[in-house]
Scaffold this active site. Structure first.
Site, PDB file in Angstrom:
ATOM      1  CB  CYS A 151      -6.043  23.379 -68.563  1.00 50.75           C
ATOM      2  SG  CYS A 151      -5.882  24.920 -68.346  1.00 50.75           S
TER       3      CYS A 151
ATOM      4  N   GLY B 291      -7.606  25.388 -56.929  1.00 54.36           N
ATOM      5  CA  GLY B 291      -6.465  26.150 -56.513  1.00 54.36           C
ATOM      6  C   GLY B 291      -6.831  28.022 -57.115  1.00 54.36           C
TER       7      GLY B 291
ATOM      8  CG  ASN C 267      -2.966  19.013 -60.409  1.00 52.58           C
ATOM      9  OD1 ASN C 267      -4.208  18.805 -60.557  1.00 52.58           O
ATOM     10  ND2 ASN C 267      -2.533  20.201 -60.064  1.00 52.58           N
ATOM     11  N   GLY C 268      -0.542  17.615 -57.656  1.00 47.33           N
ATOM     12  CA  GLY C 268       0.069  16.057 -56.202  1.00 47.33           C
ATOM     13  C   GLY C 268       0.882  16.390 -55.671  1.00 47.33           C
TER      14      GLY C 268
ATOM     15  CE1 TYR D 225     -14.256  21.029 -49.410  1.00 44.66           C
ATOM     16  CE2 TYR D 225     -11.736  20.121 -50.576  1.00 44.66           C
ATOM     17  CZ  TYR D 225     -12.242  21.402 -50.394  1.00 44.66           C
ATOM     18  OH  TYR D 225     -12.204  22.305 -50.582  1.00 44.66           O
TER      19      TYR D 225
END
Ligand code: SF4
Length: 463
Positions: free
Chosen positions: A2, A25, A99-100, A241
């Protein structure tokens, strides 16, 4: 992940956002805050509540910042890999959180290492900082866009300098990233649940291929990658999920999608049973949909211990196995003597599902009918979900009948790929590669999770 800009107490705002993103996470957490002239950092291993204390937050003064919770898809869980990563370039401090998975990170890293660059972490994310510091990009207009356009794979980034924050999303839009308004300030977050947590009002998603810069003059949108081909590749597993049910992801309400998956599962694979139970938490809503559609009563046959993490995202096999034993318990009075439909969100290795089935049998379940709210997971993910290798995925080695036999259930049914996509408004815009093997990005350069740790070393924290 964020970022906040133009808020009174950035650290508190980031803390609350990260807290609501904890499901994404649990290995580490961190934040970097600026008051416009000075950058302050706090990060460490563990949960958000472990890393930040009231006193720490009070010291992180500033009106802007970025934060991250770590779920490793490259690199080990060592402390240096906790994000945001913060470096000092010749023109100032840069912080980055990601992220990724970058599929060309290993190649780019090798190129920089051969020309003398030193890397501090074993994450793929660090490569962006080297691109930003490279004079080839540093001295040219559109520096950040140029650096981002070198990256291939999946990424949502938040970046920060001393006086601005930025948010960027890869051109396929694999991972979600949303923008919200908080008074006269702004919040960006991986999921809208984090916007709601701080009282921000959702404005829009960061577009695939967009770099959004937020500074004292407002919002500035740049395109660093034009849309290629007909569609995007949003990760459908976020809906199955990963994301929180109270989030809106890729324009879809996660809660509603999961309930709808359960309804479709009941039509696709009906079962004669006495009760429906969901595997908490992410199987619960599909179980609700299955119960609504089938008319079979929903009950709570599993109880989850909420005080340990989600086992799926624990990094090591030993942690996963121990976690499962601690995490979910069967309620014997609910299942004893009953024909039970068990709804789960996915089956990865099959070992966890098998253990749960055995526990249900031990508790006296008469029949067990396993239903899964996604198709068989046959291929690994290279875009930010930490699946094991292909050989470890049970569906890549066994037929559905063989999996049924392995799990020791009376029947087994998976949601079809058609029904996975059917309820989604822009069904052509989703990645389903872990079910089909059709990756939208060339993964030939992709290496293992720890491939960037050429020289394994350990860090010891001394109090
Ligand atoms: S391969 Fe599967 S888990 Fe990975 S991005 Fe695609 S849909 Fe998501």
């Amino acid at each position: 992940m964020c970022g906040v800009y133009g808020v009174k107490n950035a650290a508190l705002c980031l803390y609350r956002s990260l807290f609501s993103l904890q499901h994404r996470g649990q290995e580490g957490a961190g934040m970097v805050v600026s008051d416009g002239s000075r950058i302050r950092t706090c990060k460490g291993s563990g949960l958000v509540s472990d890393v930040f204390s009231r006193a720490t937050l009070d010291n992180l003064t500033g009106y802007m910042g970025i934060g991250h919770v770590r779920y490793s898809t490259t690199g080990s869980p060592r402390p240096e890999n906790v994000q945001p990563l913060v470096v000092e370039c010749v023109d100032g401090v840069w912080a980055v959180a990601h992220n990724g998975n970058l599929v060309n990170a290993a190649n780019l890293r090798q190129m920089y290492q051969e020309s003398g660059s030193i890397f501090q972490t074993s994450t793929d994310s660090e490569i962006l900082l080297h691109l930003l510091a490279d004079p080839m990009y540093r001295h040219r207009p559109g520096r950040v866009c140029r650096a981002l356009s070198e990256l291939e794979g999946s990424f949502s980034f938040v970046l920060m300098t001393v006086d601005c924050i930025m948010a960027a999303r890869d051109r396929f839009g694999f991972r979600p990233l949303s923008l919200g308004r908080l008074g006269t300030g702004y919040v960006v977050a991986s999921e809208t649940c984090a916007l709601a947590q701080v009282g921000a009002v959702y404005e829009r998603d960061i577009e695939p291929g967009e770099l959004l810069v937020i500074d004292s003059s407002g919002l500035h949108s740049h395109v660093f990658a034009e849309r290629q081909g007909a569609s995007f590749s949003h990760c459908v597993f976020e809906l199955v999920y990963f994301a929180r049910p109270d989030s809106q992801v890729f324009g879809e309400c996660v809660h509603n999608v999961r309930v709808e998956y359960g309804r479709r599962l009941a039509r696709e694979h009906p079962a004669a049973a006495d009760i429906v139970i969901g595997v908490p938490d992410s199987g619960s809503l599909a179980a609700l949909g299955f119960a609504h559609e089938s008319g079979i009563p929903l009950d709570y046959g599993f109880i989850r211990n909420h005080y340990i993490g989600r086992t799926f995202i624990m990094p090591e096999e030993s942690g996963r196995a121990e976690g499962v034993d601690l995490k979910i318990a069967v309620v014997p009075h609910v299942v004893r003597g009953k024909r039970v439909v068990v709804v789960d969100d996915s089956i990865v290795r099959g070992t966890t599902a098998r253990r749960r089935v055995a526990a249900l049998r031990e508790a006296g379940a008469k029949e067990i009918h396993m239903r899964v709210s996604c198709p068989p997971t046959v291929f690994p993910c290279f875009f930010g979900i930490d699946f094991p290798t292909k050989d470890e995925l049970i569906a890549s080695r066994k037929s559905i009948e063989e999996i049924r036999d392995f799990l020791k259930v009376d029947s087994l049914g998976y949601l079809s790929c058609e029904n996975l996509l059917a309820p989604l408004r822009r069904r052509a815009d989703y990645c389903v590669a872990c079910f089909t093997g059709n990756y939208s990005v060339d993964i030939s350069a992709m290496t293992g999770k720890k491939a960037l740790e050429l020289f394994p070393r350990e860090s010891v924290l001394i109090d």
